[in-house]
Design a protein around this motif. Structure first.
Motif: not given
Ligand SMILES: *Cc1c(COP(=O)(O)O)cnc(C)c1O
Length: 474
Positions: A68-72, A89-91, A112-114, A158-160, A203-205, A243-245, A335-340, A440-442
């Motif tokens: 779960f992408a916690r930033k959302a 948890v993706d932090t 950690c994807t900071a 490694v992020r691609l 690997l990660h993107f 993320g970004g689903i 996968m790292e979905p946040g919003r969805s 989710g973000y709002m």
């Molecule tokens: C923002 C972000 C996400 C989550 O994206 P959503 O559109 O909320 O699903 C996942 N991973 C990384 C690295 C991000 O920056």
């Protein structure tokens, strides 16, 4: 009495939200105790959303883990729920991580994807053995130095970037080009003369936008790198697709189409404005013609969440579906979905303070909240709010009134929603407005404390106990 056609955008509303709107005493008590506005979260749909993604991976026989992408969203309820569902948890910051650790989420469940990783953050990651997603050479140099100093290893992913599409590449400010990543992993990581303390994990993107095709391309190109590495006997344990689903907010596609068309008609003056001061929400008028697109999230999506993931995994390359290719790699697909994952997981509630008219005669309803408490990067939140009356009055055609919701910041443009709304009865002081699906973000991403207004309290609704309480404290 209003004669003009109104363009509704009716949201999908989950069961717990409807329940709460009916148990309005509970909501009124919470507003009385914590002041307006409040955010109320519930984990019921979160767990369902996680299970739905897991089921898709399982249906293809793929090993998977959902971070779960916690930033959302800031609430600790969701990282805890994710971990309890055996996911991760993706932090993205020091405090996001320390809060999780303090709540007894184990370091192995975190990644950690900071975007910016300073010494304090990197030291904490190394000391706790948390996987670090590498982004750039300066970060590598600092991490190497820290590992030397404290004599511990670092687990790195490694992020691609630079995925090829047609004749170009997908632009990004994050990550390493494929060839540089290959060199890094095959000849520097683990090399006693280079980065002896780094342990390569995977690997990660994470791609901008919501394209199915681009996610499939990126998975495919990443899988080729995993194979090249495997030929050198370098094993990748995981491949993370970020993320970004897309999710879907609206119950009726027709309304979405009609609204978009009506906005253009309003801008050229064919119908009266449907947004405050005829705001184009990103569309501009050029020589009398509406130009461009609305700068908003695509609120209606027939294909979303699980079905969208299916589509990505069914994409064929050289006649072979992607899921088969991925299964043959024997890696954990992450996968790292946040919003969805937060679909149907939160609402924001605010109290009516006043009613008035502006100089143009627009009817305005003032709420005890400000617009940063319902903001994302898009131009407007395109869902009709739910109006809860403190004391019921009959809804009748005579009572209907069109107007706008305005907020507490001292700016002319301080609209809570830019869309013109149709109220079934005239809002009264003390009534409530409920904005649904705001988790989710709002509610958190852009909230600010201008005028020294405190931030909204984050509460949790327990649908079994039928109680509202504070977010889990640590
Ligand atoms: C923002 C972000 C996400 C989550 O994206 P959503 O559109 O909320 O699903 C996942 N991973 C990384 C690295 C991000 O920056």
């Amino acid at each position: 009495m209003v004669n003009e056609k109104h363009y509704s955008l009716t949201p999908i509303v989950s069961r717990w939200m409807n329940d709460l709107c009916e148990k309005k005493d509970l909501v009124y008590q919470a507003i009385a105790r914590y002041d307006s506005p409040i955010n109320i979260h519930c984990k019921d749909n979160f767990t369902e959303n996680i299970d739905a993604y897991s089921a898709v991976f399982q249906s293809y026989g793929l090993r998977s883990k959902i971070y779960f992408a916690r930033k959302a969203n800031k609430s600790l309820l969701f990282p805890l729920s994710s971990w309890k569902a055996n996911q991760g948890v993706d932090t993205a910051s020091y405090r996001e991580i320390t809060q999780c650790l303090d709540a007894n989420i184990p370091p192995q469940a975190l990644v950690c994807t900071a975007a910016v990783k300073n010494r304090q953050l990197l030291e904490m990651l190394v000391n706790n053995g948390i996987e670090i997603v590498l982004d750039n050479e300066d970060e590598i140099a600092l991490l190497h130095q820290i590992c030397e100093e404290i004599g511990r290893k670092a687990s790195v992913i490694v992020r691609l970037c630079g995925f090829r599409k047609d004749n170009g590449i997908l632009p990004s400010r994050f990550g390493f080009f494929m060839e540089d990543a290959f060199d890094l992993i095959s000849s520097r990581i683990g090399n006693p003369n280079e980065l002896p303390h780094f342990e390569y994990k995977g690997l990660h993107f994470h791609l901008n936008g919501y394209s199915v095709e681009e996610r499939a391309l990126a998975l495919h190109q990443s899988s080729r790198l995993i194979k090249r590495l495997a030929e050198l006997e370098i094993r990748s344990e995981s491949l993370d697709m970020g993320g970004g689903i897309l999710m879907n907010y609206l119950s009726d596609e027709r309304e979405w189409k009609d609204f978009r068309q009506a906005l253009r008609c309003a801008l050229i003056g064919e119908i009266s404005p449907i947004t405050y001061n005829n705001d184009g929400l990103g569309i501009i008028l050029h020589e009398g013609e509406p130009i461009g697109e609305m700068n908003v999230y695509p609120y209606f999506n027939k294909i979303n969440k699980g079905t969208l993931l299916h589509k990505i995994l069914e994409t064929e390359f050289d006649g072979q579906p992607l899921h088969q290719l991925l299964a043959s790699l024997d890696v954990e697909i992450r996968m790292e979905p946040g919003r969805s994952l937060l679909d149907q997981c939160g609402i924001t509630v605010a109290k009516v303070a006043f009613r008035k008219r502006d100089t143009s005669g627009n009817f305005l309803v003032g709420l005890e909240m400000n617009r940063t408490q319902l903001r994302s990067s898009s131009a407007d939140f395109l869902l009709d709010p739910i109006h809860i009356q403190q004391s019921e009055s009959e809804e009748s055609a005579d009572e209907q009134i069109d107007g706008y919701l305005v907020g507490a910041y001292c700016l002319e443009q301080e609209l809570i929603l830019k869309r013109k709304l149709r109220f079934k009865t005239t809002p009264k002081i003390g009534d409530l407005f409920v904005f649904v699906n705001t988790a989710g973000y709002m509610m958190h991403f852009y909230e600010s404390e201008a005028h020294l207004f405190p931030l909204a309290e984050n509460l949790v609704y327990d649908s079994e106990k039928e109680q509202i309480r504070e977010d889990i404290c640590v």
